[in-house]
Design a protein around this motif. Structure first.
Motif, PDB file in Angstrom:
ATOM      1  N   GLU A 186       7.913  -2.201   2.642  1.00  0.00           N
ATOM      2  CA  GLU A 186       8.942  -2.207   1.895  1.00  0.00           C
ATOM      3  C   GLU A 186       8.812  -2.998   0.437  1.00  0.00           C
ATOM      4  OE1 GLU A 186      12.838  -2.167   3.365  1.00  0.00           O
ATOM      5  OE2 GLU A 186      12.203  -1.450   5.330  1.00  0.00           O
ATOM      6  N   LEU A 187       7.951  -4.068   0.411  1.00  0.00           N
ATOM      7  CA  LEU A 187       7.638  -4.805  -0.635  1.00  0.00           C
ATOM      8  C   LEU A 187       6.800  -4.130  -1.271  1.00  0.00           C
ATOM      9  CD1 LEU A 187       7.599  -8.293   1.141  1.00  0.00           C
ATOM     10  CD2 LEU A 187       9.428  -7.394  -0.432  1.00  0.00           C
ATOM     11  N   GLU A 188       5.818  -3.138  -0.995  1.00  0.00           N
ATOM     12  CA  GLU A 188       4.775  -2.398  -1.600  1.00  0.00           C
ATOM     13  C   GLU A 188       5.101  -0.892  -2.134  1.00  0.00           C
ATOM     14  OE1 GLU A 188       2.215  -3.872  -2.374  1.00  0.00           O
ATOM     15  OE2 GLU A 188       2.088  -5.681  -1.437  1.00  0.00           O
ATOM     16  N   GLY A 189       6.240  -0.528  -1.958  1.00  0.00           N
ATOM     17  CA  GLY A 189       6.754   0.862  -2.235  1.00  0.00           C
ATOM     18  C   GLY A 189       6.781   1.904  -1.068  1.00  0.00           C
ATOM     19  N   LYS A 190       6.691   1.428   0.198  1.00  0.00           N
ATOM     20  CA  LYS A 190       6.685   2.241   1.222  1.00  0.00           C
ATOM     21  C   LYS A 190       5.585   3.489   1.020  1.00  0.00           C
ATOM     22  CE  LYS A 190      10.627   2.565   3.549  1.00  0.00           C
ATOM     23  NZ  LYS A 190      12.251   2.775   3.806  1.00  0.00           N
ATOM     24  N   THR A 191       5.979   4.955   1.279  1.00  0.00           N
ATOM     25  CA  THR A 191       5.367   5.989   1.234  1.00  0.00           C
ATOM     26  C   THR A 191       4.542   6.204  -0.065  1.00  0.00           C
ATOM     27  OG1 THR A 191       7.132   7.364   0.989  1.00  0.00           O
ATOM     28  CG2 THR A 191       6.411   6.928   3.141  1.00  0.00           C
ATOM     29  N   SER A 192       5.044   5.526  -1.082  1.00  0.00           N
ATOM     30  CA  SER A 192       4.568   5.841  -2.502  1.00  0.00           C
ATOM     31  C   SER A 192       3.433   4.883  -2.623  1.00  0.00           C
ATOM     32  CB  SER A 192       5.582   5.835  -3.361  1.00  0.00           C
ATOM     33  OG  SER A 192       6.360   4.612  -3.451  1.00  0.00           O
ATOM     34  N   TYR A 193       3.122   3.799  -1.972  1.00  0.00           N
ATOM     35  CA  TYR A 193       2.042   2.907  -2.186  1.00  0.00           C
ATOM     36  C   TYR A 193       0.681   3.726  -2.464  1.00  0.00           C
ATOM     37  CZ  TYR A 193      -1.377  -0.631  -1.393  1.00  0.00           C
ATOM     38  OH  TYR A 193      -2.346  -1.303  -1.448  1.00  0.00           O
ATOM     39  N   VAL A 194      -0.085   3.472  -3.447  1.00  0.00           N
ATOM     40  CA  VAL A 194      -1.267   3.934  -3.551  1.00  0.00           C
ATOM     41  C   VAL A 194      -2.268   3.441  -2.880  1.00  0.00           C
ATOM     42  CG1 VAL A 194      -2.871   4.852  -5.343  1.00  0.00           C
ATOM     43  CG2 VAL A 194      -0.488   4.810  -5.868  1.00  0.00           C
ATOM     44  N   ILE A 195      -2.984   4.213  -2.036  1.00  0.00           N
ATOM     45  CA  ILE A 195      -4.293   3.435  -1.070  1.00  0.00           C
ATOM     46  C   ILE A 195      -5.197   2.913  -2.026  1.00  0.00           C
ATOM     47  CG2 ILE A 195      -5.793   3.958   0.398  1.00  0.00           C
ATOM     48  CD1 ILE A 195      -2.873   3.713   1.659  1.00  0.00           C
ATOM     49  N   GLN A 196      -5.740   1.800  -1.862  1.00  0.00           N
ATOM     50  CA  GLN A 196      -6.793   1.013  -2.484  1.00  0.00           C
ATOM     51  C   GLN A 196      -8.034   0.889  -1.569  1.00  0.00           C
ATOM     52  OE1 GLN A 196      -6.365   0.503  -5.809  1.00  0.00           O
ATOM     53  NE2 GLN A 196      -4.471   1.524  -5.755  1.00  0.00           N
ATOM     54  N   GLU A 197      -9.405   0.784  -2.306  1.00  0.00           N
ATOM     55  CA  GLU A 197     -10.416   0.450  -1.190  1.00  0.00           C
ATOM     56  C   GLU A 197     -10.229  -0.604  -0.617  1.00  0.00           C
ATOM     57  OE1 GLU A 197     -14.172   0.782   0.135  1.00  0.00           O
ATOM     58  OE2 GLU A 197     -13.516   2.265  -1.255  1.00  0.00           O
ATOM     59  N   GLY A 198     -10.618  -0.495   0.842  1.00  0.00           N
ATOM     60  CA  GLY A 198     -10.520  -1.596   1.887  1.00  0.00           C
ATOM     61  C   GLY A 198      -9.247  -2.058   2.338  1.00  0.00           C
ATOM     62  N   ASP A 199      -8.128  -1.260   2.019  1.00  0.00           N
ATOM     63  CA  ASP A 199      -6.671  -1.533   2.389  1.00  0.00           C
ATOM     64  C   ASP A 199      -6.771  -1.608   3.982  1.00  0.00           C
ATOM     65  OD1 ASP A 199      -5.306  -1.843   0.089  1.00  0.00           O
ATOM     66  OD2 ASP A 199      -4.539  -0.062   0.018  1.00  0.00           O
ATOM     67  N   ARG A 200      -5.795  -2.248   4.549  1.00  0.00           N
ATOM     68  CA  ARG A 200      -5.801  -2.265   5.894  1.00  0.00           C
ATOM     69  C   ARG A 200      -4.115  -1.992   6.178  1.00  0.00           C
ATOM     70  NH1 ARG A 200      -6.963  -7.017   7.018  1.00  0.00           N
ATOM     71  NH2 ARG A 200      -5.089  -8.021   6.850  1.00  0.00           N
ATOM     72  N   ILE A 201      -4.088  -0.908   7.076  1.00  0.00           N
ATOM     73  CA  ILE A 201      -2.696  -0.741   7.095  1.00  0.00           C
ATOM     74  C   ILE A 201      -2.299  -0.661   8.487  1.00  0.00           C
ATOM     75  CG2 ILE A 201      -1.144   1.356   6.949  1.00  0.00           C
ATOM     76  CD1 ILE A 201      -2.493   0.544   4.224  1.00  0.00           C
ATOM     77  N   THR A 202      -1.378  -1.374   8.971  1.00  0.00           N
ATOM     78  CA  THR A 202      -0.896  -1.898  10.530  1.00  0.00           C
ATOM     79  C   THR A 202       0.358  -1.008  10.721  1.00  0.00           C
ATOM     80  OG1 THR A 202      -2.161  -3.568  10.182  1.00  0.00           O
ATOM     81  CG2 THR A 202      -0.957  -3.474  12.259  1.00  0.00           C
ATOM     82  N   PHE A 203       0.427  -0.454  11.728  1.00  0.00           N
ATOM     83  CA  PHE A 203       1.554   0.183  12.520  1.00  0.00           C
ATOM     84  C   PHE A 203       1.685  -0.519  13.873  1.00  0.00           C
ATOM     85  CE2 PHE A 203      -0.616   3.256   9.737  1.00  0.00           C
ATOM     86  CZ  PHE A 203       0.362   3.727   9.055  1.00  0.00           C
ATOM     87  N   ILE A 204       2.929  -1.273  14.113  1.00  0.00           N
ATOM     88  CA  ILE A 204       3.190  -1.892  15.092  1.00  0.00           C
ATOM     89  C   ILE A 204       4.356  -1.396  15.924  1.00  0.00           C
ATOM     90  CG2 ILE A 204       3.600  -4.113  16.391  1.00  0.00           C
ATOM     91  CD1 ILE A 204       1.854  -5.219  14.055  1.00  0.00           C
TER      92      ILE A 204
END
Length: 96
Positions: free
Chosen positions: A72-90
């Motif tokens: 929510e602090l990063e823009g949710k679904t509109s966040y642009v993926i960057q090289e090396g990002d780690r996306i965690t779903f819990i």
């Protein structure tokens, strides 16, 4: 091609087969998190999609982190993926 690490916890790993490192550049353009979520739903989760998404949205009770920061602090679904990002779903919802 940029890479993104996808982590799943709280039971979601059983839907996806565990953590994955996947290409983030699916079509040669910038990729937003919404496209990655759609890709997870269609390519990684073979059954019980409703445990991950409801309609076009992440199911309530799933915490999403982008590099350990609430999405929510990063823009949710509109966040642009960057090289090396780690996306965690819990999943925060457990039966019992």
């Amino acid at each position: 091609m940029p890479q993104v690490e996808l982590q799943f916890g709280g039971g979601l790993e059983s839907l996806t087969g565990g953590n994955k490192v996947v290409p983030a550049n699916f079509s040669g353009e910038q990729v937003v998190l919404g496209r990655v979520i759609d890709w997870i739903r269609t390519c990684l989760i073979k059954e019980k999609h409703e445990y991950f998404v409801q309609g076009e949205h992440i199911r309530p009770g799933i915490l999403v982190l982008i590099n350990d920061v609430d999405w929510e602090l990063e823009g949710k679904t509109s966040y642009v993926i960057q090289e090396g990002d780690r996306i965690t779903f819990i999943s925060t919802l457990h039966g019992g």
